[in-house]
Design a protein around this motif. Structure first.
Motif, PDB file in Angstrom:
ATOM      1  N   GLY A  89       0.813  -1.204   0.000  1.00 34.57           N
ATOM      2  CA  GLY A  89       0.000   0.000   0.000  1.00 34.57           C
ATOM      3  C   GLY A  89       0.849   1.257   0.000  1.00 34.57           C
ATOM      4  O   GLY A  89       2.049   1.224   0.288  1.00 34.57           O
ATOM      5  N   SER A  90       0.216   2.339  -0.345  1.00 39.80           N
ATOM      6  CA  SER A  90       0.846   3.651  -0.226  1.00 39.80           C
ATOM      7  C   SER A  90      -0.242   4.646   0.135  1.00 39.80           C
ATOM      8  O   SER A  90      -1.425   4.398  -0.116  1.00 39.80           O
ATOM      9  CB  SER A  90       1.527   4.065  -1.531  1.00 39.80           C
ATOM     10  N   SER A  91       0.138   5.753   0.741  1.00 41.83           N
ATOM     11  CA  SER A  91      -0.856   6.741   1.147  1.00 41.83           C
ATOM     12  C   SER A  91      -0.374   8.142   0.806  1.00 41.83           C
ATOM     13  O   SER A  91       0.817   8.453   0.933  1.00 41.83           O
ATOM     14  CB  SER A  91      -1.153   6.632   2.643  1.00 41.83           C
ATOM     15  N   ALA A  92      -1.313   8.953   0.369  1.00 40.24           N
ATOM     16  CA  ALA A  92      -1.059  10.359   0.065  1.00 40.24           C
ATOM     17  C   ALA A  92      -2.394  11.030  -0.203  1.00 40.24           C
ATOM     18  O   ALA A  92      -3.338  10.371  -0.661  1.00 40.24           O
ATOM     19  CB  ALA A  92      -0.146  10.500  -1.152  1.00 40.24           C
ATOM     20  N   PRO A  93      -2.521  12.319   0.077  1.00 36.94           N
ATOM     21  CA  PRO A  93      -3.730  13.039  -0.335  1.00 36.94           C
ATOM     22  C   PRO A  93      -3.897  12.937  -1.855  1.00 36.94           C
ATOM     23  O   PRO A  93      -2.912  12.898  -2.604  1.00 36.94           O
ATOM     24  CB  PRO A  93      -3.444  14.486   0.086  1.00 36.94           C
ATOM     25  N   LEU A  94      -5.127  12.889  -2.301  1.00 40.41           N
ATOM     26  CA  LEU A  94      -5.418  12.652  -3.713  1.00 40.41           C
ATOM     27  C   LEU A  94      -4.643  13.560  -4.671  1.00 40.41           C
ATOM     28  O   LEU A  94      -4.084  13.066  -5.665  1.00 40.41           O
ATOM     29  CB  LEU A  94      -6.927  12.789  -3.937  1.00 40.41           C
ATOM     30  N   PRO A  95      -4.537  14.874  -4.414  1.00 40.44           N
ATOM     31  CA  PRO A  95      -3.813  15.719  -5.366  1.00 40.44           C
ATOM     32  C   PRO A  95      -2.318  15.385  -5.473  1.00 40.44           C
ATOM     33  O   PRO A  95      -1.665  15.793  -6.438  1.00 40.44           O
ATOM     34  CB  PRO A  95      -4.005  17.139  -4.809  1.00 40.44           C
ATOM     35  N   GLN A 104       1.967   2.062 -10.063  1.00 41.69           N
ATOM     36  CA  GLN A 104       2.615   1.065  -9.213  1.00 41.69           C
ATOM     37  C   GLN A 104       1.599   0.274  -8.401  1.00 41.69           C
ATOM     38  O   GLN A 104       1.720  -0.946  -8.251  1.00 41.69           O
ATOM     39  CB  GLN A 104       3.630   1.742  -8.288  1.00 41.69           C
ATOM     40  N   GLN A 105       0.582   0.965  -7.876  1.00 39.78           N
ATOM     41  CA  GLN A 105      -0.446   0.275  -7.099  1.00 39.78           C
ATOM     42  C   GLN A 105      -1.263  -0.678  -7.971  1.00 39.78           C
ATOM     43  O   GLN A 105      -1.560  -1.810  -7.573  1.00 39.78           O
ATOM     44  CB  GLN A 105      -1.364   1.282  -6.415  1.00 39.78           C
ATOM     45  N   LEU A 106      -1.607  -0.243  -9.173  1.00 36.58           N
ATOM     46  CA  LEU A 106      -2.344  -1.122 -10.088  1.00 36.58           C
ATOM     47  C   LEU A 106      -1.483  -2.307 -10.520  1.00 36.58           C
ATOM     48  O   LEU A 106      -1.966  -3.444 -10.579  1.00 36.58           O
ATOM     49  CB  LEU A 106      -2.798  -0.340 -11.317  1.00 36.58           C
ATOM     50  N   ASP A 107      -0.213  -2.058 -10.816  1.00 37.13           N
ATOM     51  CA  ASP A 107       0.666  -3.131 -11.297  1.00 37.13           C
ATOM     52  C   ASP A 107       0.799  -4.247 -10.272  1.00 37.13           C
ATOM     53  O   ASP A 107       0.709  -5.437 -10.626  1.00 37.13           O
ATOM     54  CB  ASP A 107       2.055  -2.571 -11.618  1.00 37.13           C
ATOM     55  N   ALA A 152      -8.539   1.684  -5.121  1.00 32.53           N
ATOM     56  CA  ALA A 152      -8.993   1.400  -6.485  1.00 32.53           C
ATOM     57  C   ALA A 152      -8.478   0.047  -6.956  1.00 32.53           C
ATOM     58  O   ALA A 152      -9.212  -0.738  -7.570  1.00 32.53           O
ATOM     59  CB  ALA A 152      -8.530   2.508  -7.425  1.00 32.53           C
ATOM     60  N   ALA A 153      -7.204  -0.236  -6.673  1.00 26.93           N
ATOM     61  CA  ALA A 153      -6.623  -1.522  -7.087  1.00 26.93           C
ATOM     62  C   ALA A 153      -7.302  -2.690  -6.372  1.00 26.93           C
ATOM     63  O   ALA A 153      -7.598  -3.725  -6.984  1.00 26.93           O
ATOM     64  CB  ALA A 153      -5.123  -1.524  -6.815  1.00 26.93           C
TER      65      ALA A 153
END
Length: 252
Positions: A89-95, A104-107, A152-153
């Motif tokens: 996982g990774s986290s960040a505000p959407l913008p 990377q998350q989808l892959d 989303a992934a």
């Protein structure tokens, strides 16, 4: 004596993957172990009572999935049980989510499992038996702030599981997802460190924040996730499900 069945576990170097590999090995499966770190895979192999095959791989690399299955089939034969555990996982505000972060998350969390599933299904159908279990997340079922790409992934992964289960119903192949909450693994420790750094709290407070997200008031144990995975492996009547292991956070 019949030939032992073969299981392949991705992300088998630590955490949930290591426990699942041990469980499958103890149940008599020959287990193919894959992750990026050979050292971690060797540590997992040392704790498995049955024969294992260690195949280090980055499943997001071109050709890696085909190479993994070729080694598995050469060493042990066709894959009967596929546990899709690798993820991050990774986290960040959407913008602040960059195109690279998104991809990377989808892959890792969606495309690599899809490629493994696509590669495993033909021989499972041919043999009229197979079990596929994807380790998804409660993020497959709800949205939370700051993890848009991961969510989303994981939503996509659960959709893949449901579609594949519907397509394979009646063939002897089942496809399920297990959807944990926050599990006591190195991945959660990384989340704790990230929260502490972002909010200025200490690690104990950050960990308690994640514990409170489960109504039972604690992190989920990897062994509890493995229990649900083994239920899916052992049952022919469970397919197309997203089984929550989240201490009651999402009731379904």
């Amino acid at each position: 004596m019949s030939k032992p069945r073969t299981a392949l576990v991705t992300g088998a170097g630590r955490g949930i993957g290591r426990v699942v590999a041990q469980r499958l090995s103890s149940a008599g499966y020959r287990v193919v172990l894959t992750a990026r770190s050979r050292d971690q895979l060797e540590a997992t192999a040392s704790e498995c009572p049955e024969q294992t095959l260690v195949v280090p791989a980055d499943l997001t690399a071109d050709g890696a999935v085909d190479g993994l299955f070729a080694e598995a089939e050469s060493g042990f034969g066709p894959v009967d049980v596929l546990v899709l555990n690798a993820g991050a996982g990774s986290s960040a505000p959407l913008p602040r989510v960059t195109d690279t972060d998104w991809q990377q998350q989808l892959d890792l969390n969606l495309t690599a499992p899809f490629r493994c599933l696509r590669r495993a299904v033909p021989t499972m159908r041919q043999r009229s038996w197979g079990r596929v279990v994807a380790v998804a997340s409660v993020a497959s079922k709800r949205g939370e702030p700051y993890i848009a790409a991961y969510t989303a992934a994981k939503h996509g992964l659960l959709g893949l599981v449901r579609s594949a289960a519907a397509e394979l119903a009646g063939t002897g192949v089942t496809v399920n997802a297990v959807c944990p909450g926050y599990v006591d693994t190195p991945m959660t420790e990384a989340s704790v460190a990230n929260i502490a750094a972002r909010t200025g709290t200490d690690a104990a407070e950050a960990r308690e924040l994640l514990e409170r997200k489960q109504p039972i008031g604690r992190l989920i144990a990897p062994e509890e996730v493995a229990d649900a995975i083994m239920l899916c492996v052992n049952s022919s009547g469970i397919t197309g499900q997203g089984i929550n292991v989240d201490g009651g956070a999402i009731q379904s």
